[in-house]
Design an enzyme around this catalytic site. Sequence first.
Site, PDB file in Angstrom:
ATOM      1  N   TYR A 157     -31.373  -5.392  61.150  1.00 20.14           N
ATOM      2  CA  TYR A 157     -32.081  -4.175  61.566  1.00 20.14           C
ATOM      3  C   TYR A 157     -32.556  -4.302  63.010  1.00 20.14           C
ATOM      4  CZ  TYR A 157     -35.634  -0.444  61.367  1.00 20.14           C
ATOM      5  OH  TYR A 157     -36.390   0.673  61.601  1.00 20.14           O
ATOM      6  N   LYS A 161     -31.294  -1.852  66.071  1.00 17.77           N
ATOM      7  CA  LYS A 161     -32.243  -0.974  66.747  1.00 17.77           C
ATOM      8  C   LYS A 161     -32.339  -1.281  68.244  1.00 17.77           C
ATOM      9  CE  LYS A 161     -33.689   1.900  63.612  1.00 17.77           C
ATOM     10  NZ  LYS A 161     -33.415   3.342  63.756  1.00 17.77           N
TER      11      LYS A 161
END
Length: 247
Positions: A157, A161
């Site tokens: 993640y 991002k």
Amino acid sequence: MGRLDGKVAIVTGAGRGIGRATAKLFAAEGAKLAVLSLTPANIEAVVTDIKAAGGTAIGVTCDISDVGQIKSAVARVVEAFEGIDILVNAAFDPSAPYASVLDLTTDQLQRNFEMGPVAYLRMMQACHPHLKASGEGRIVNFGSMAGIAGLAGMAPYNMAKEAVRALTRTAAREWAVDGVTVNNLLPVAKTWGDDVNVPAPTAPLARYGSPEDDIAPVALFLASKDARFITGYTLTPDGGLIIDSAR
């Protein structure tokens, strides 16, 4: 009221949380909304709310990891509203964000990239001709403070991002000539129910933001003419959690 009068906006991930709050606020400010999500029931609920409040909206079911569905969704929006002025990339897949660096598999990483920077890229590419034709196109991407902080156990993640931020900066440079601004948000907000016990953040303001009151208004600012001279930047509506570290 009326800060987005006459504008056409697409919000991905608009069926829940921050995406939903953003879609409803944009509609309240006069935009014609395309509510994109993977879950038809969520889409219907948001569209119903917008119309009940006097706004204009259509719902489009779209898996943003599928380039064909992205192209079809954008075409449907253009057919319905005759253009696109604003794109908000708020969707993500909450099912596979967790893995340590040591245990991270390429499949986990690929899933996060497909639902994050790759999906955002495809949405941006599909919308670009229409944003350019608008003359004052706006793109608002959602990153995460998790990538800035390097939160342990969230390697796929975090990496995805942070790639969104790189995409945002690059597109901002390349698309400025087309009159398109591209900016990024790193929100810290309460997107869970009251039944979930989450400790208060260590931010100076000592609370999680409200999607409706604290995050969506910042997205509105970036989508409005008030932010026409801002591009390539990351704004951090996070209560001060990562002061200065995202700049």
